[in-house]
Design a protein around this motif. Sequence first.
Motif, mmCIF file in Angstrom:
data_model
loop_
_atom_site.group_PDB
_atom_site.id
_atom_site.type_symbol
_atom_site.label_atom_id
_atom_site.label_comp_id
_atom_site.label_asym_id
_atom_site.label_seq_id
_atom_site.Cartn_x
_atom_site.Cartn_y
_atom_site.Cartn_z
ATOM 1 N N VAL A 166 0.839 -1.195 0.000
ATOM 2 C CA VAL A 166 0.000 0.000 0.000
ATOM 3 C C VAL A 166 0.877 1.250 0.000
ATOM 4 O O VAL A 166 0.662 2.182 -0.782
ATOM 5 N N VAL A 167 1.905 1.226 0.858
ATOM 6 C CA VAL A 167 2.800 2.381 0.928
ATOM 7 C C VAL A 167 3.465 2.602 -0.426
ATOM 8 O O VAL A 167 3.523 3.725 -0.948
ATOM 9 N N TYR B 80 2.469 1.785 -3.469
ATOM 10 C CA TYR B 80 1.598 2.339 -4.507
ATOM 11 C C TYR B 80 1.152 3.758 -4.191
ATOM 12 O O TYR B 80 0.902 4.554 -5.096
ATOM 13 N N LEU B 81 1.081 4.103 -2.927
ATOM 14 C CA LEU B 81 0.773 5.495 -2.580
ATOM 15 C C LEU B 81 1.893 6.408 -3.076
ATOM 16 O O LEU B 81 1.633 7.478 -3.643
ATOM 17 N N VAL B 82 3.136 5.944 -2.876
ATOM 18 C CA VAL B 82 4.275 6.740 -3.337
ATOM 19 C C VAL B 82 4.244 6.871 -4.865
ATOM 20 O O VAL B 82 4.427 7.960 -5.417
ATOM 21 N N LEU C 145 1.679 6.676 -6.804
ATOM 22 C CA LEU C 145 0.565 7.557 -7.152
ATOM 23 C C LEU C 145 0.974 9.015 -6.998
ATOM 24 O O LEU C 145 0.699 9.861 -7.859
ATOM 25 N N LEU C 146 1.676 9.286 -5.922
ATOM 26 C CA LEU C 146 2.136 10.644 -5.652
ATOM 27 C C LEU C 146 3.076 11.109 -6.763
ATOM 28 O O LEU C 146 2.937 12.216 -7.297
#
Lengths: 242, 122, 286
Positions: free
Chosen positions: A17-18, A20-22, A24-25
């Motif tokens: 999750v971390v 893919y959040l990065v 995405l950012l």
Amino acid sequence: MKKILKYQCFDLAKALVVYYLVILLIISLAVIGMNVAGGTERSGLGFSSEFFCLIVGLCMFREYFYLFMQNGVSRKKIFAGACMCLVILSAVMSAMDVLALYILEALPAANVSYMTISSTLYSGYVNNAGPVLRLLVELVISFLVMYVFFVVGYLISICFYRSPKPGKIGIAVGLPLLVVGGMPVLMVAFPEVFARLMSFFLFIMGYSDTSSGNPFIGMVTLIVLSLVITGLSYRAVKGAQI
Amino acid sequence: MNINPGQDKPIFIQIAEGIEDGILTGAFPEESQIPSITEFSVNYKINPATALKGINLLVDENIIYKKRGVGMFVAEGAVQKLRKKRQDQFYTNYISSLIDEARRLGISSEDVIAMIERGFSK
Amino acid sequence: MKGIEVKNISKSFKDTQALRNVTLTFEAEKIYGLLGRNGAGKSTLLNIISNRKYPNEGYVSVDGVPSAENDEALRKMFLINEMNLYPESMKVKDAFKVTKTFYPSFDEANALKLSEMFELNIKKKIKSLSTGYQSIFRNILALSVNVPYVFFDEPVLGLDAYHRDLFYRLLIEKYSEEPFTAVISTHLIEEVANVIEEVIIIKKGEILKNQSRDSILENSCTVSGTISQVDSYVASLPAKAEVIGSDVIGGLKSVYICGDDGARLPEGLERSPIDLQKLFIQLTSM
């Protein structure tokens, strides 16, 4: 078996999750940046997933091995659980990556492309294939590539764990040196050897610069590779002691 | 009741004697329940098998009896039985060692008797 | 057949032979003391029994089934030792939960109760616990796991006198409620002498004694007297009796004997019982 799998998947899902959040950012920043500055960006973000796989594989052995050994799980089960977990992670990540590729393609305003292995290696084939076939090729190739990276990392970490101290230092120093230092040295000192190696690699992956390339050769190669490395990992895990 | 691992006597005998002392002093009256094996073993940090062995000595002598599912009780007439037993053992346990020591020190039997009488009259 | 059978186990590391042809049985529902000096092979033996290490030779079976890599057999055993195998950043209460998922018989409520008794803060991460509390944490796991075979490798290491006392009480309580096989490896012999029922003494990878505590103590003694008297008594002993040590002070001599019930003791010699600690020291000296 189910318990080991569940525990590992939940544990690793956090990292995923971390990650893919990065991603995405970074993509959002790139999209904004490109739109402000103009121009297009062909990002290699898709490749960072393979590095993520390698790192996760590298971190996966020791902690789980210890925990499961304490709790009365055999090495066989520990290994089977790890493999299943890697298969699931590879599937999820390849789906995510292909999704990212498609979304960025569908948004012309984004001006950013999300390159994956197959869209790079087999661009000719992929662009001429029908939508279903293309999706299939994209998914299968990235799934296999990720699995290979995972399991290579896993194998390295078991070898690292099992080596005595000098061996540990050897692996820790030697491997990065080989990748970072060895390749350029080879490229400069023995350009022919390097060129041969490269063309052999591209050949077994089914890449061709004259025709559109054959991803199915690549698939077969990747399947054989993952089976071999998985087999080696199994032998390595079976011999591991505390 | 005092269990002392450093003492020469085996622990299970110490347990049995401890309970006997309790019965003689009235701490465990006849027909009353005595602590369970678990209570004894946890309290004195001894293996339950040891506690059981000690208590079984008393069961064999009909000083303690077991009621299934309830616990262990002091038998009727236990005090008298114990007093008789201890009286029988009094000579071997106390008198013979007293005489041994008296011989080593050269104390005559008259002197010993005088000392005993002095002790009783206190 | 119930119990754990260790058959002809040998194990060597690089240049040391840790275990030599060890054969043992751990019967169901008994408390064992595994006694040996540092480096005698206690931990290696326990690690092999619980599948963490492989023997070079021999095998272990649990309830009649070879246990190496056998999940069903492994689920019946739990070993705690000085190593923490839980992830270091894991909290104590999460470690209880994880253990519960692998050992469904793990009693979480009991673990929480014991944590309170030992004043172990379950919200703390395992790595932030002091050495003593790490031991306590593992003891609580072992006392709550409810499997037929539990191995305690140096359980009281780093515990203060009060906590050691509490540990032994809780162990006996647990055992009384529901008997299981507990194997306690330790070199603090005085403390476990009355807790254990069976004694295994290991020296340099070999088993020296393996019998019930009561029988070993009943048949062992110190005999003392003048040197000549003691020597002639020793010469008259039957073959099964073994002199394991002696002390001489001036003209007085004491010998420590195993396997002699003292039935034919001549006048003038004094026979006194020997405690487990003394016996251990005599057996494992040199």
